[in-house]
Design an enzyme around this catalytic site. Structure first.
Site, PDB file in Angstrom:
ATOM      1  N   TYR A  21      19.759  67.049  58.862  1.00 44.00           N
ATOM      2  CA  TYR A  21      20.841  66.414  58.110  1.00 44.00           C
ATOM      3  C   TYR A  21      22.186  66.742  58.768  1.00 44.00           C
ATOM      4  O   TYR A  21      23.022  65.867  58.973  1.00 44.00           O
ATOM      5  CB  TYR A  21      20.815  66.886  56.652  1.00 44.00           C
ATOM      6  CG  TYR A  21      21.813  66.191  55.769  1.00 44.00           C
ATOM      7  CD1 TYR A  21      21.490  64.998  55.133  1.00 44.00           C
ATOM      8  CD2 TYR A  21      23.077  66.720  55.559  1.00 44.00           C
ATOM      9  CE1 TYR A  21      22.393  64.345  54.317  1.00 44.00           C
ATOM     10  CE2 TYR A  21      23.988  66.083  54.745  1.00 44.00           C
ATOM     11  CZ  TYR A  21      23.649  64.895  54.127  1.00 44.00           C
ATOM     12  OH  TYR A  21      24.569  64.254  53.331  1.00 44.00           O
ATOM     13  N   HIS A  25      24.812  64.085  60.741  1.00 42.03           N
ATOM     14  CA  HIS A  25      26.198  63.921  60.310  1.00 42.03           C
ATOM     15  C   HIS A  25      27.178  64.387  61.384  1.00 42.03           C
ATOM     16  O   HIS A  25      28.285  63.859  61.471  1.00 42.03           O
ATOM     17  CB  HIS A  25      26.435  64.618  58.975  1.00 42.03           C
ATOM     18  CG  HIS A  25      25.950  63.795  57.823  1.00 42.03           C
ATOM     19  ND1 HIS A  25      24.607  63.716  57.486  1.00 42.03           N
ATOM     20  CD2 HIS A  25      26.604  62.976  56.975  1.00 42.03           C
ATOM     21  CE1 HIS A  25      24.476  62.897  56.464  1.00 42.03           C
ATOM     22  NE2 HIS A  25      25.666  62.426  56.137  1.00 42.03           N
ATOM     23  N   TYR A  44      36.067  62.720  52.822  1.00 43.53           N
ATOM     24  CA  TYR A  44      34.681  62.703  52.356  1.00 43.53           C
ATOM     25  C   TYR A  44      34.052  63.985  52.862  1.00 43.53           C
ATOM     26  O   TYR A  44      33.938  64.191  54.064  1.00 43.53           O
ATOM     27  CB  TYR A  44      33.969  61.468  52.909  1.00 43.53           C
ATOM     28  CG  TYR A  44      32.597  61.170  52.333  1.00 43.53           C
ATOM     29  CD1 TYR A  44      31.914  62.029  51.494  1.00 43.53           C
ATOM     30  CD2 TYR A  44      31.965  59.975  52.673  1.00 43.53           C
ATOM     31  CE1 TYR A  44      30.663  61.713  50.984  1.00 43.53           C
ATOM     32  CE2 TYR A  44      30.714  59.645  52.171  1.00 43.53           C
ATOM     33  CZ  TYR A  44      30.068  60.521  51.330  1.00 43.53           C
ATOM     34  OH  TYR A  44      28.828  60.203  50.838  1.00 43.53           O
ATOM     35  N   TRP A  79      22.484  52.901  58.153  1.00 48.10           N
ATOM     36  CA  TRP A  79      22.610  54.346  57.949  1.00 48.10           C
ATOM     37  C   TRP A  79      21.640  54.822  56.868  1.00 48.10           C
ATOM     38  O   TRP A  79      20.976  55.835  57.022  1.00 48.10           O
ATOM     39  CB  TRP A  79      24.051  54.703  57.586  1.00 48.10           C
ATOM     40  CG  TRP A  79      24.249  56.175  57.372  1.00 48.10           C
ATOM     41  CD1 TRP A  79      24.343  56.825  56.176  1.00 48.10           C
ATOM     42  CD2 TRP A  79      24.379  57.189  58.382  1.00 48.10           C
ATOM     43  NE1 TRP A  79      24.518  58.171  56.379  1.00 48.10           N
ATOM     44  CE2 TRP A  79      24.549  58.419  57.724  1.00 48.10           C
ATOM     45  CE3 TRP A  79      24.360  57.165  59.776  1.00 48.10           C
ATOM     46  CZ2 TRP A  79      24.703  59.621  58.419  1.00 48.10           C
ATOM     47  CZ3 TRP A  79      24.523  58.365  60.457  1.00 48.10           C
ATOM     48  CH2 TRP A  79      24.684  59.569  59.781  1.00 48.10           C
ATOM     49  N   TRP A  80      21.556  54.059  55.769  1.00 52.80           N
ATOM     50  CA  TRP A  80      20.628  54.430  54.709  1.00 52.80           C
ATOM     51  C   TRP A  80      19.196  54.461  55.228  1.00 52.80           C
ATOM     52  O   TRP A  80      18.443  55.381  54.917  1.00 52.80           O
ATOM     53  CB  TRP A  80      20.723  53.459  53.541  1.00 52.80           C
ATOM     54  CG  TRP A  80      21.968  53.575  52.720  1.00 52.80           C
ATOM     55  CD1 TRP A  80      22.914  54.559  52.759  1.00 52.80           C
ATOM     56  CD2 TRP A  80      22.400  52.656  51.734  1.00 52.80           C
ATOM     57  NE1 TRP A  80      23.903  54.306  51.857  1.00 52.80           N
ATOM     58  CE2 TRP A  80      23.618  53.143  51.207  1.00 52.80           C
ATOM     59  CE3 TRP A  80      21.893  51.462  51.244  1.00 52.80           C
ATOM     60  CZ2 TRP A  80      24.309  52.480  50.200  1.00 52.80           C
ATOM     61  CZ3 TRP A  80      22.580  50.801  50.250  1.00 52.80           C
ATOM     62  CH2 TRP A  80      23.776  51.320  49.737  1.00 52.80           C
TER      63      TRP A  80
END
Length: 108
Positions: A21, A25, A44, A79-80
């Site tokens: 993860y 990112h 964000y 991206w999802w």
């Protein structure tokens, strides 16, 4: 009057995917970053609670943001799909998100 709003929510990481993860990112796609900025997101941040795999997310965005348009963008859907194997997701691969209510702020 404020011209920004802040929201927070929780997402869920599947066990054993913490490093992956982080890696994904760290290498966020420039087109996705541009889409987030264009949608009105100013800040964000995502924090991991390692024992539970809960991801605490915070966004600061313009009051006139267009975040609701992001799910219709091909880059967001891509991206999802890219993240679906390591997160809890809905049938459309969007992350399972639970909004959080602010209960304290300092200074107030």
């Amino acid at each position: 009057m404020h011209n920004t709003e802040e929201i927070a929510f929780v997402m869920y990481l599947k066990p054993g995917n913490e490093a992956e993860y982080q890696r994904r990112h760290d290498e966020i796609w420039p087109a996705l970053s541009a889409a987030l900025i264009e949608a009105g997101i100013l800040d964000y941040q995502i924090f991991l609670e390692p024992r539970s795999g809960h991801l605490f997310a915070y966004q600061k965005r313009h009051n006139d943001h267009r975040v609701d348009l992001l799910p219709g963008l091909p880059i967001m859907r891509e991206w999802w799909d890219y993240m679906a194997d390591i997160m809890e997701v809905n049938p459309d691969h969007s992350p399972v998100v639970r909004p959080l209510d602010r209960v304290f702020r300092f200074p107030g």
